[in-house]
Structure formats: C-alpha cells, structure tokens
Scaffold this motif. Structure first.
Motif, PDB file in Angstrom:
ATOM      1  N   LEU A   1       3.917   1.006  -6.997  1.00  0.00           N
ATOM      2  CA  LEU A   1       4.228   0.937  -5.524  1.00  0.00           C
ATOM      3  C   LEU A   1       5.662   0.000  -5.516  1.00  0.00           C
ATOM      4  O   LEU A   1       5.732  -0.988  -6.069  1.00  0.00           O
ATOM      5  CB  LEU A   1       3.109   0.180  -4.857  1.00  0.00           C
ATOM      6  CG  LEU A   1       1.888   1.224  -4.619  1.00  0.00           C
ATOM      7  CD1 LEU A   1       0.993   0.496  -3.849  1.00  0.00           C
ATOM      8  CD2 LEU A   1       2.396   2.474  -3.923  1.00  0.00           C
ATOM      9  N   THR A   2       6.371  -0.030  -4.469  1.00  0.00           N
ATOM     10  CA  THR A   2       7.344  -0.807  -4.108  1.00  0.00           C
ATOM     11  C   THR A   2       6.807  -1.849  -3.110  1.00  0.00           C
ATOM     12  O   THR A   2       5.836  -1.538  -2.624  1.00  0.00           O
ATOM     13  CB  THR A   2       8.799  -0.088  -3.494  1.00  0.00           C
ATOM     14  OG1 THR A   2       8.286   0.490  -2.007  1.00  0.00           O
ATOM     15  CG2 THR A   2       9.175   1.081  -4.231  1.00  0.00           C
ATOM     16  N   MET A   3       7.582  -2.919  -2.866  1.00  0.00           N
ATOM     17  CA  MET A   3       7.186  -4.113  -2.017  1.00  0.00           C
ATOM     18  C   MET A   3       6.901  -3.253  -0.784  1.00  0.00           C
ATOM     19  O   MET A   3       5.900  -3.598  -0.018  1.00  0.00           O
ATOM     20  CB  MET A   3       7.959  -5.156  -2.139  1.00  0.00           C
ATOM     21  CG  MET A   3       7.536  -6.211  -1.249  1.00  0.00           C
ATOM     22  SD  MET A   3       5.946  -6.635  -1.686  1.00  0.00           S
ATOM     23  CE  MET A   3       5.914  -8.042  -2.708  1.00  0.00           C
ATOM     24  N   PRO A   4       8.043  -2.472  -0.210  1.00  0.00           N
ATOM     25  CA  PRO A   4       7.706  -2.026   1.230  1.00  0.00           C
ATOM     26  C   PRO A   4       6.532  -1.080   1.277  1.00  0.00           C
ATOM     27  O   PRO A   4       5.840  -1.026   2.289  1.00  0.00           O
ATOM     28  CB  PRO A   4       9.015  -1.387   1.683  1.00  0.00           C
ATOM     29  CG  PRO A   4      10.034  -1.828   0.809  1.00  0.00           C
ATOM     30  CD  PRO A   4       9.253  -2.417  -0.519  1.00  0.00           C
ATOM     31  N   GLU A   5       6.153  -0.379   0.316  1.00  0.00           N
ATOM     32  CA  GLU A   5       5.116   0.357   0.233  1.00  0.00           C
ATOM     33  C   GLU A   5       3.888  -0.100   0.259  1.00  0.00           C
ATOM     34  O   GLU A   5       2.894   0.073   1.071  1.00  0.00           O
ATOM     35  CB  GLU A   5       5.026   1.688  -0.978  1.00  0.00           C
ATOM     36  CG  GLU A   5       6.342   2.785  -1.011  1.00  0.00           C
ATOM     37  CD  GLU A   5       6.170   3.389  -2.148  1.00  0.00           C
ATOM     38  OE1 GLU A   5       6.574   4.585  -2.315  1.00  0.00           O
ATOM     39  OE2 GLU A   5       6.278   2.823  -3.286  1.00  0.00           O
ATOM     40  N   PHE A   6       3.787  -1.202  -0.403  1.00  0.00           N
ATOM     41  CA  PHE A   6       2.402  -2.177  -0.485  1.00  0.00           C
ATOM     42  C   PHE A   6       2.334  -2.779   0.603  1.00  0.00           C
ATOM     43  O   PHE A   6       1.217  -2.515   1.180  1.00  0.00           O
ATOM     44  CB  PHE A   6       2.870  -3.143  -1.902  1.00  0.00           C
ATOM     45  CG  PHE A   6       1.683  -4.187  -2.002  1.00  0.00           C
ATOM     46  CD1 PHE A   6       0.768  -4.033  -2.375  1.00  0.00           C
ATOM     47  CD2 PHE A   6       1.978  -5.513  -1.350  1.00  0.00           C
ATOM     48  CE1 PHE A   6      -0.226  -4.852  -2.374  1.00  0.00           C
ATOM     49  CE2 PHE A   6       1.232  -6.558  -1.498  1.00  0.00           C
ATOM     50  CZ  PHE A   6      -0.067  -6.112  -1.947  1.00  0.00           C
ATOM     51  N   ASP A   7       3.288  -3.266   1.548  1.00  0.00           N
ATOM     52  CA  ASP A   7       3.045  -3.876   2.627  1.00  0.00           C
ATOM     53  C   ASP A   7       2.473  -2.781   3.593  1.00  0.00           C
ATOM     54  O   ASP A   7       1.353  -3.202   4.349  1.00  0.00           O
ATOM     55  CB  ASP A   7       4.206  -4.478   3.127  1.00  0.00           C
ATOM     56  CG  ASP A   7       4.937  -5.751   2.369  1.00  0.00           C
ATOM     57  OD1 ASP A   7       4.049  -6.570   1.862  1.00  0.00           O
ATOM     58  OD2 ASP A   7       6.118  -6.135   2.317  1.00  0.00           O
ATOM     59  N   GLU A   8       3.294  -1.915   3.639  1.00  0.00           N
ATOM     60  CA  GLU A   8       2.554  -0.786   4.553  1.00  0.00           C
ATOM     61  C   GLU A   8       1.235  -0.361   4.342  1.00  0.00           C
ATOM     62  O   GLU A   8       0.411  -0.327   5.221  1.00  0.00           O
ATOM     63  CB  GLU A   8       3.549   0.490   4.432  1.00  0.00           C
ATOM     64  CG  GLU A   8       3.178   1.636   5.442  1.00  0.00           C
ATOM     65  CD  GLU A   8       4.244   3.121   5.208  1.00  0.00           C
ATOM     66  OE1 GLU A   8       3.616   3.855   5.263  1.00  0.00           O
ATOM     67  OE2 GLU A   8       5.270   2.505   4.686  1.00  0.00           O
ATOM     68  N   ARG A   9       0.675  -0.243   3.069  1.00  0.00           N
ATOM     69  CA  ARG A   9      -0.566   0.262   2.908  1.00  0.00           C
ATOM     70  C   ARG A   9      -1.385  -0.971   2.852  1.00  0.00           C
ATOM     71  O   ARG A   9      -2.773  -0.462   3.389  1.00  0.00           O
ATOM     72  CB  ARG A   9      -0.714   0.531   1.238  1.00  0.00           C
ATOM     73  CG  ARG A   9      -0.038   2.003   1.274  1.00  0.00           C
ATOM     74  CD  ARG A   9      -0.060   2.542  -0.137  1.00  0.00           C
ATOM     75  NE  ARG A   9       0.717   3.719  -0.564  1.00  0.00           N
ATOM     76  CZ  ARG A   9       0.535   4.566  -1.361  1.00  0.00           C
ATOM     77  NH1 ARG A   9      -0.426   4.586  -1.930  1.00  0.00           N
ATOM     78  NH2 ARG A   9       1.391   5.790  -1.363  1.00  0.00           N
ATOM     79  N   VAL A  10      -1.086  -2.136   2.653  1.00  0.00           N
ATOM     80  CA  VAL A  10      -2.061  -3.331   3.165  1.00  0.00           C
ATOM     81  C   VAL A  10      -2.346  -3.539   4.454  1.00  0.00           C
ATOM     82  O   VAL A  10      -3.487  -3.673   4.816  1.00  0.00           O
ATOM     83  CB  VAL A  10      -1.365  -4.577   2.303  1.00  0.00           C
ATOM     84  CG1 VAL A  10      -2.356  -5.676   2.816  1.00  0.00           C
ATOM     85  CG2 VAL A  10      -1.667  -4.392   0.794  1.00  0.00           C
TER      86      VAL A  10
END
Length: 141
Positions: free
Chosen positions: A29-38
């Motif tokens: 995961l990229t950081m933006p994907e991670f933030d969105e999913r969290v």
C-alpha cells in the motif's frame, strides 16, 4: 443475517488497521491508500465493510466472534495441560527422592518437597484461574 452483515467491534477495526499497517510496511500500500483505508476502517460498521478494505490484499480471515472464542480456548487448554503435567511429574520425582532418602536414612526428616510442589502449584493455580476468568465467553445465539 450473514456474517458480513454482523456489526463489527472496535477490536475488529483495530485488527484491520494492524493488517493494513503490515501491508504498508511491506510495500503493498502507498501512504495515501493506507490513510484512506484506515479512515474507512474506523468508520466501518460491519464485517463486510472491513472485508472490503482488505479484499485486494493477502490476509487471514477476520475472526468472527463465535469462532474467535472457540479458537482461543484450544491452545490455552493444551498449554494448561502441559504446565500441569510438568508440575505433576516434578512432584512425583521429588516425592520419590524424599521417600528414598528417608527410607535410606531410617528417619523421615524435614519435608523439603513442599518448597518445590507448593509454591509452583500455587502459582499455576492462580494463573489458570486468572486465565479462565478472563477468557472470552461463547456467545449464545
């Protein structure tokens, strides 16, 4: 109602966030994907919503409440059996040594095995009781 429609608990959301963190650390995961999913994980209300956050990632199945409580008790019972079996075997050995030395000397003498058997058994009993009191209860359904 299917399992995916069941309401998720805070611990379920935290479990998904931990899995997402692992995928971020491994580069899936990229950081933006991670933030969105969290963010979505903390807003999720059902197991289905949590499942969607992990759908394209390798993972273990989310533990459902009934399955989690049953799965958690099996390893604990095996461990309890093992530590109690060790205590019993050691108790038999020290008692045998005490009896043989007492018979060999002709007098009973000080009962030193109590210092091996007693404290260890007491600690095992306290630990076993505490684990059973804190064990997850199976849900009635």
């Amino acid at each position: 109602m299917t399992d995916l429609e069941m309401r998720a608990a805070d611990q379920d959301r935290e479990r998904v966030v931990r899995q997402l963190s692992e995928h971020l650390a491994t580069g899936r995961l990229t950081m933006p994907e991670f933030d969105e999913r969290v963010s979505a994980a903390y807003e999720a209300r059902t197991y289905g919503a949590l499942d969607q956050l992990l759908r394209d990632l390798p993972r273990e199945e989310l533990a459902r409440p009934a399955a989690a409580s049953v799965a958690a008790t099996a390893p604990r019972r095996k461990r309890d059996h093992g530590v109690w079996a060790s205590w019993l075997a050691t108790s038999v050995i020290v008692l045998f040594i005490y009896l043989m030395t007492s018979l060999g000397s002709g007098e009973a003498g000080y009962f030193w095995p109590m210092w091996v058997i007693g404290p260890w058994g007491l600690l095992l009993a306290i630990g076993t009781a505490a684990e059973r009191l804190n064990a997850p209860r199976p849900t009635q359904g």
